[in-house]
Structures are given as C-alpha cells and as structure tokens.
Design a protein around this motif. Structure first.
Motif, PDB file in Angstrom:
ATOM      1  N   GLN A 114      10.684 -57.006  42.424  1.00  0.00           N
ATOM      2  CA  GLN A 114      10.681 -57.405  40.998  1.00  0.00           C
ATOM      3  C   GLN A 114       9.940 -58.723  40.992  1.00  0.00           C
ATOM      4  O   GLN A 114       9.195 -58.974  40.060  1.00  0.00           O
ATOM      5  CB  GLN A 114      11.894 -57.551  40.458  1.00  0.00           C
ATOM      6  N   ALA A 156       6.128 -57.939  41.184  1.00  0.00           N
ATOM      7  CA  ALA A 156       5.953 -57.665  39.938  1.00  0.00           C
ATOM      8  C   ALA A 156       5.612 -58.544  38.689  1.00  0.00           C
ATOM      9  O   ALA A 156       4.443 -58.504  37.874  1.00  0.00           O
ATOM     10  CB  ALA A 156       6.711 -56.361  39.486  1.00  0.00           C
ATOM     11  N   ASP A 157       6.225 -59.721  38.855  1.00  0.00           N
ATOM     12  CA  ASP A 157       6.607 -60.625  37.765  1.00  0.00           C
ATOM     13  C   ASP A 157       5.699 -61.847  38.060  1.00  0.00           C
ATOM     14  O   ASP A 157       5.538 -62.897  37.240  1.00  0.00           O
ATOM     15  CB  ASP A 157       7.856 -61.278  37.842  1.00  0.00           C
ATOM     16  N   ARG A 171       0.200 -55.178  39.359  1.00  0.00           N
ATOM     17  CA  ARG A 171       1.591 -54.735  38.943  1.00  0.00           C
ATOM     18  C   ARG A 171       2.299 -53.900  40.300  1.00  0.00           C
ATOM     19  O   ARG A 171       1.549 -52.915  40.766  1.00  0.00           O
ATOM     20  CB  ARG A 171       1.897 -54.202  37.724  1.00  0.00           C
ATOM     21  N   PHE A 172       3.591 -54.061  40.399  1.00  0.00           N
ATOM     22  CA  PHE A 172       4.284 -53.193  41.271  1.00  0.00           C
ATOM     23  C   PHE A 172       5.196 -52.459  40.329  1.00  0.00           C
ATOM     24  O   PHE A 172       5.816 -52.921  39.564  1.00  0.00           O
ATOM     25  CB  PHE A 172       5.087 -54.162  42.267  1.00  0.00           C
ATOM     26  N   GLU A 173       5.467 -51.177  40.961  1.00  0.00           N
ATOM     27  CA  GLU A 173       6.508 -50.049  40.322  1.00  0.00           C
ATOM     28  C   GLU A 173       7.236 -49.473  41.519  1.00  0.00           C
ATOM     29  O   GLU A 173       6.602 -48.907  42.225  1.00  0.00           O
ATOM     30  CB  GLU A 173       6.075 -49.196  39.129  1.00  0.00           C
ATOM     31  N   LEU A 175       9.260 -46.679  42.974  1.00  0.00           N
ATOM     32  CA  LEU A 175       9.240 -45.408  42.977  1.00  0.00           C
ATOM     33  C   LEU A 175      10.665 -44.877  43.448  1.00  0.00           C
ATOM     34  O   LEU A 175      11.235 -44.308  42.874  1.00  0.00           O
ATOM     35  CB  LEU A 175       8.159 -44.539  43.464  1.00  0.00           C
ATOM     36  N   TRP A 191       6.365 -47.535  46.715  1.00  0.00           N
ATOM     37  CA  TRP A 191       5.917 -48.232  45.335  1.00  0.00           C
ATOM     38  C   TRP A 191       4.639 -47.775  45.018  1.00  0.00           C
ATOM     39  O   TRP A 191       3.833 -46.997  45.863  1.00  0.00           O
ATOM     40  CB  TRP A 191       5.806 -49.709  45.650  1.00  0.00           C
ATOM     41  N   ARG A 192       4.296 -47.838  43.657  1.00  0.00           N
ATOM     42  CA  ARG A 192       2.991 -47.931  43.268  1.00  0.00           C
ATOM     43  C   ARG A 192       2.596 -49.285  42.714  1.00  0.00           C
ATOM     44  O   ARG A 192       3.230 -49.947  41.879  1.00  0.00           O
ATOM     45  CB  ARG A 192       2.962 -46.893  41.640  1.00  0.00           C
ATOM     46  N   THR A 224      -0.799 -51.267  40.744  1.00  0.00           N
ATOM     47  CA  THR A 224      -1.973 -50.887  39.818  1.00  0.00           C
ATOM     48  C   THR A 224      -2.684 -52.054  39.476  1.00  0.00           C
ATOM     49  O   THR A 224      -1.870 -53.222  39.449  1.00  0.00           O
ATOM     50  CB  THR A 224      -1.688 -50.191  38.477  1.00  0.00           C
ATOM     51  N   ASP A 232      -5.136 -47.844  41.691  1.00  0.00           N
ATOM     52  CA  ASP A 232      -4.098 -47.067  41.449  1.00  0.00           C
ATOM     53  C   ASP A 232      -3.558 -46.652  42.842  1.00  0.00           C
ATOM     54  O   ASP A 232      -3.826 -45.588  43.176  1.00  0.00           O
ATOM     55  CB  ASP A 232      -4.177 -46.138  40.488  1.00  0.00           C
TER      56      ASP A 232
END
Length: 403
Positions: free
Chosen positions: A20, A23-24, A69-71, A73, A86-87, A89, A109
C-alpha cells in the motif's frame, strides 16, 4: 491493544502495508517495513540490500513512471512468509530513465508476484518475480508476440542455432554397446567426449572443451540425464565442460591437484612446438578451458565405472586413466596415444606417443601405451580424432617403440 499490535505485525499485514505504501508512492512508509539488513531479490532486475537501496530503486521507478500504481490481487500466507500477487500499471513518461532506457510513453500493465519473509514485524527478505518478456514487449524492447518482426527474429535465431551446431559439436555417434561419442571443437571437431549409458542415466568420460557444454547438455538430457563426470586427465581440453554441470566429478588421485588447479599447465613445455604451435596452442588452451573443477572423489586402477574397468596409464598426465570393458574389449583411452597432430589439428598417420610438449613424462607415456596394448583392445577410442581398430595391439606396440 496488544492483540491489535500483534495482528498488525503478521506477515500478511506487513506485506499489505508495504505494498500500500508503494501504491501511495510513500517511500518513508515503505522503507519502514524493512529490516535494516533486509534483502530484496528482484530476479532479472536488481539485488537490493537494506531500506536505503529499496528507497533508491523505487524513487527511480517513480521518476520514470510517475503514475505507477500497485493493486494487490490476492495473498497466500504460510508461516513467516506471504505471497502477494499483484498488478502494476503506469506510463513510462519520465523524465527519469529506467534501467538505462529513455522514457518513450509506453503503457505498462503487468502482473507479478512477491514473496515477503517477515520476522518481528519487518520484511527480512523478499523474492520478486516479474514476466520479463511481457515487460520488454510493453516497453517496445521486443516486438509484439506473433508479429512478422518476431517471426523474422525467431527464424534468425534458429539459423544461428543451426550454424552453431555445425561449427560446434556433432550429434552423438554410437561407437559400441551403450557408448556414444560427441565430437566437438572448431574447426575439425577433434575433441572426443564419451557418454556411457549408466542405470538410466549417462556417465561422461572426459569433458572436452568449454564450447561443447550445450551440445553435451542436450545429448545427456535426451539419454536420461547426466549422472557423473569422470576425467581421463586434467588438461584444459579434457576438463572444459566439467564446471558447467552440477554433477560429481571424479579423476585419478594423481591428477586431482591439477584438475582443481591449472590443468597441468605447469609441466607443459611450449618450446618443443613449432613456431605456429608456440603462437596458437597457449591461446587455444585458454579458450578451451572451463577452469578449475571441484573434484568430488577419485578413481583408481581396477575400479568399476558403468561396466568398464579403470586402467591407470600415466605419462601424458600423472593421473591419466582409460576405461576398459572386458566383454567386448572396448577401450576409451583419453590421451594415452594420439592419432592427430596437435599443432595442426589434423588426423593423419598412425597412433603415436602424445606430443612431448604436453607430457608429464614421455618415457612413461610409452610404457603406458605398451600396457594398453597388452590388454588387446578390439578398438581404442582416444581423446581426439579417430579410433584405432583392426590390429590394435600391433598398432599400439609400434607406437610405443616409435621415436
């Protein structure tokens, strides 16, 4: 409160907090998740040690891909480690470069996986796996999958492979029951390596030159896998591929020091060569050599190897051995004798004593040829060039007596 703190320090909680933070783009929060000496293994990309290296890596990444960005999964946790799929983009917009590549506006991606090892609430080790080919395609370093450009690249690669095969090592050639020779070396393919079928796998006798490693790996794999390597002796053109295989390597005790050292070069006398040999052979030996070999054990006179008996034939090297099989009297003889001229690489003339420039003891080499002759082989397959067949004993006896 204590329970909440413990929960926040579980491997999954720490891993999620770390991703997180990435991602931030919060590098302070991300590096706070790391132990001071933590290791981040980004396979194919980087090896990072400690929070500072992690910070520098991601600062460079964010400078190259500002909207990165990280997401997460999904996650899977076992004991002290959590796998995070993770994904990611973003747009390779710059202004920063990435891995030496200038920003080109490529859209990324990607899906990957990290395995975080967490102890005492901190990441002590991370293993990051990313599809490098997909990354290269999306960056534009590689052509799109299935495109005409990729098809042409594949055709060119296959042509290179075919050419390397013609210039390098030949296909295995059956020389006796359960025994195959692979010939290699440029240009004449005069280096012989023998593969002996051995309980569903193969034993390699002699290890040729380093350029033969791929051909021998393919041949051994197709025959059930390589079980072990037995060196006929320690010279550079007989230990060449041995360091590239993760199997036990054996030799005679008297050649162990040379196998693990300079390959016997300390007793070579290049002054005995002609001018061309003096110029070329020292360079060729260096190019052929795979380097020192870790010897797992030794073999001596009378030991059995894959149905063959070890015969000690010193002279060319102090620990030179042959393998002899009683059932068909086939001998694999390493460099007990030559059937080629080492200064030209040409196979011509009868069997002879190995060249004095490379012998540890030439007179002892003569005696060993006589010892081999007394075994009355049906065929004697040397370390280079062609076998001698027919009246083998007589040919060897004449070689031992020739001056």
């Amino acid at each position: 409160m204590a329970k909440a703190t413990k929960t926040a320090s579980t491997p999954e909680a720490v891993a999620l907090r770390y991703f997180q933070a990435l991602a931030d783009h919060d590098l302070d929060a991300a590096t706070a998740c790391w132990a001071p000496d933590g290791l981040d293994h980004m396979y194919g990309t980087a090896e990072l040690v400690g929070p500072r290296a992690v910070r520098e890596f991601f600062a460079g990444l964010f400078a190259a891909i500002p909207d990165f960005r990280f997401e997460v999964l999904d996650t899977t946790t076992q004991d002290d480690r959590t796998a995070v799929r993770w994904r990611a983009t973003g747009t390779f917009a710059g202004p920063g470069h990435w891995q030496g590549i200038a920003p080109n506006g490529a859209r990324l991606d990607l899906v990957g996986c990290d395995v975080c090892v967490v102890r005492d609430g901190l990441v002590v080790e991370n293993h990051a796996y990313l599809d490098g080919m997909t990354t290269a395609r999306q960056l534009g370093l590689m052509p799109p999958q299935g495109s005409p450009v990729e098809q042409r690249m594949t055709s060119a690669f296959n042509a290179k492979t075919r050419l390397a095969g013609r210039l390098g090592s030949a296909e295995p050639e059956r020389v006796a029951d359960d025994v195959w020779v692979v010939r290699g070396g440029f240009p004449g393919k005069t280096m012989n390596v023998y593969l002996i079928e051995d309980e569903g796998q193969v034993t390699m006798f002699d290890a040729g030159v380093s350029s033969m490693s791929r051909a021998l790996a393919v041949a051994a794999t197709r025959m059930g896998g390589l079980k072990r390597i037995v060196l006929g002796h320690a010279h550079a053109d007989h230990r060449g591929v041995a360091p590239s295989f993760e199997v036990p390597v054996y030799c005679h005790p008297l050649d162990r020091e040379d196998a693990e050292g300079d390959g016997g070069a300390h007793y070579f006398d290049f002054s005995k060569l002609n001018p061309i040999g003096k110029l070329l052979l020292p360079r060729l030996l260096r190019s052929w050599d795979g380097g020192p070999v870790q010897i797992a054990g030794t073999v001596q006179e009378g030991d059995e190897i894959a149905g063959f008996r070890v015969v000690h034939l010193p002279g060319h090297a102090p620990g030179l051995i042959a393998l002899f099989r009683e059932s068909d009297r086939v001998a694999l003889t390493s460099d007990c004798f030559y059937t080629l001229d080492p200064q030209t690489g040409l196979s011509k003339g009868p069997a002879r004593v190995p060249h004095a420039a490379f012998n540890h003891d030439t007179e002892q080499a003569r005696e060993s040829i006589g010892k081999l002759a007394a075994l009355e082989p049906s065929a004697a397959w040397p370390g280079h060039a062609n076998a001698i067949t027919g009246e083998v004993r007589g040919q060897l006896e004449r070689a031992a007596k020739a001056t």
